[in-house]
Design an enzyme around this catalytic site. Structure first.
Site: not given
Length: 503
Positions: A335, A433
């Site tokens: 990410s 997340h």
């Protein structure tokens, strides 16, 4: 009729026909002058008022709520046509009028609230009936129209775009109207029902998918921009997977898109995924596939902000991949860290202002900085560091890159782990997340050396790892107790940050 008119989209032609019929019913000649909908001033306000009173019908009474016929489709189509013709300023005025003057009947609610208090000593059936009446009276008048718009062709997409406009207005602070916030809440509630996971379709995007869909996938890619058709072909080719949620009411329109790389181990840089590809005709060797890397997830519809889609997409994709690769053992994101560089500039500026520059780096690190930049130890060196980070010039010096690695890594670890908003991670990607139950697992140095990666996060990327048996407990721990599950690497970097920053 001219060929250009024959080429007009069917839906636009249908709207035009409906409007002509409405005008005819009002005693106007077909082909007469169009109403001055796009005008400003008094006439514009009058046309808005007339349109809203004509299309936003009163709520049926409580007794007739299940017996009243639905409004005609022409109401919805006329409302949609009218709104699309407005400019940004007119849309603001229109939505303020809709939300304020066609919302909840506050007087009726107050009367029922008093009645409910008066019935508290009555039997349960009476109390429940008054409560149900009160609940119904809290329904905004415009909700009935919004619900009906969803049933006409293109109506759901119209409402998604309408909420995008409302969000743009409320977040830009153009107005602080509580009525506008209530309109946003109503739209979000309706869209959450219509886009519940059971109504979504999971599609795998391949090179054989419709060209229009592939083009939209390319245009919507918000994390790692697609450069050309060869690039998108590779991203849906061997050792890659691309999935999207779609909805029957918005055919051909991906709602949220997830790109996956199939690898042997957890990737520590994006270059190996989006810039170093296997050949387009490579045959996947299943024994080399042990890990799924979620390297990009993009929500395509601004109007669906806050409607849970990405979380469910990841869960569905994990099941798909487990079915295709039963031996697959590792699931992780790779990410970006948007906002880290901006936060860092503010953080360094605060330390300089407070006269605490010496606390950020160790003495050895300051000596190395001074040796490379020539800046004197203290505030001057800190200002030089800010300038280098802001320009990206630090990448030109191998010595400076080596010196800054431990500094930026521990600062980034603190940003992800320690900087909070209302107790949750400040960084939106981290928050997403962590809510899903992932672990803040590994920071990766120079994982994205693109200009965008350097500008946003000094080239650092992060893996959020999904241990499938632990995602449920991890998510509950984060959401309920605001505790972030992190690896030893991350916690060690945070500890180094505390030691150097005297926090």
């Amino acid at each position: 009729m001219s060929p250009i008119r024959f080429a007009a989209p069917l839906c636009a032609w249908r709207y035009w026909c409906v409007l002509r019929s409405v005008q005819s019913l009002r005693g106007r000649q077909c082909g007469g002058a169009r109403p001055r909908w796009s005008s400003t001033g008094l006439n514009g306000e009058r046309s808005m008022e007339e349109l809203l009173r004509r299309t936003v019908t009163p709520l049926p009474t409580y007794e007739t709520r299940d017996k009243s016929p639905p409004p005609p489709d022409s109401n919805s189509l006329e409302f949609m046509y009218f709104y699309r013709k407005l400019n940004k300023e007119q849309k603001l005025a229109f939505l303020e009028k809709l939300s304020k003057e066609f919302g909840v009947d506050h007087r009726g609610v107050s009367e029922l609230a008093v009645k409910l208090l008066d019935t508290q000593l009555r039997d349960s059936a009476t109390v429940l009936q008054v409560e149900d009446r009160l609940r119904y009276s809290l329904t905004p008048r415009y909700r009935h129209l919004l619900s009906h718009i969803s049933r006409v062709e293109g109506g759901v997409k119209f409402l998604v775009d309408l909420r995008a406009d409302v969000l743009d207005i409320t977040t830009s602070k153009v107005t602080d109207s509580p009525h506008m916030r209530d309109l946003n809440s109503t739209l979000k509630s309706l869209l959450s029902e219509w886009f519940s996971v059971g109504l979504l379709r999971l599609e795998r995007i391949t090179w054989q998918s419709p060209c229009e869909l592939l083009q939209k996938i390319s245009q919507y890619e918000a994390v790692h921009p697609v450069r050309n058709w060869t690039d998108i072909k590779r991203r849906v080719g061997p050792y890659r997977r691309c999935y999207a949620f779609t909805h029957a009411s918005m055919p051909g329109e991906p709602l949220v898109v997830l790109h996956v790389a199939l690898t042997q181990d957890i990737s520590d840089n994006i270059q190996s995924i989006v810039r170093e590809f296997a050949t387009l005709d490579a045959i996947e060797e299943v024994q080399k596939i042990n890990t799924a890397i979620f390297y990009s997830i993009s929500s395509t519809q601004a109007g669906l902000q806050g409607v849970e889609l990405g979380n469910y997409l990841i869960k569905r994709v994990v099941r798909e991949l487990q079915s295709e690769f039963p031996h697959m053992a590792q699931f992780s994101s790779l990410s970006p860290i948007p906002g880290f560089a901006a936060w860092l500039q503010g953080f360094l500026g605060q330390y300089r202002k407070e006269g605490r520059a010496a606390e950020l780096l160790s003495e050895q690190e300051w000596r190395e900085m001074e040796g490379v930049t020539g800046a004197a130890h203290g505030a001057a060196a800190l200002e030089t560091l800010r300038a280098l980070l802001g320009s990206g010039e630090w990448l030109r010096s191998e010595r400076l890159v080596s010196t800054l690695e431990p500094v930026l890594m521990r600062l980034c670890a603190w940003y992800l782990y320690g900087e909070k908003r209302r107790g949750y991670a400040l960084n939106p990607v981290a928050n997403f997340h962590l809510q899903n139950g992932a672990v803040l697992w590994r920071l990766n140095w120079l994982a994205d050396t693109s200009p965008r990666g350097i500008a946003n996060s000094c080239g650092i990327m992060v893996n959020y790892r999904y241990f499938l048996q632990e995602t449920g407990p991890n998510s509950a721990t984060y959401l309920q107790n605001k505790v972030i599950m992190a690896s030893e690497q991350v916690l060690s970097l945070v500890s180094q940050f505390h030691k150097n920053s005297k926090l």
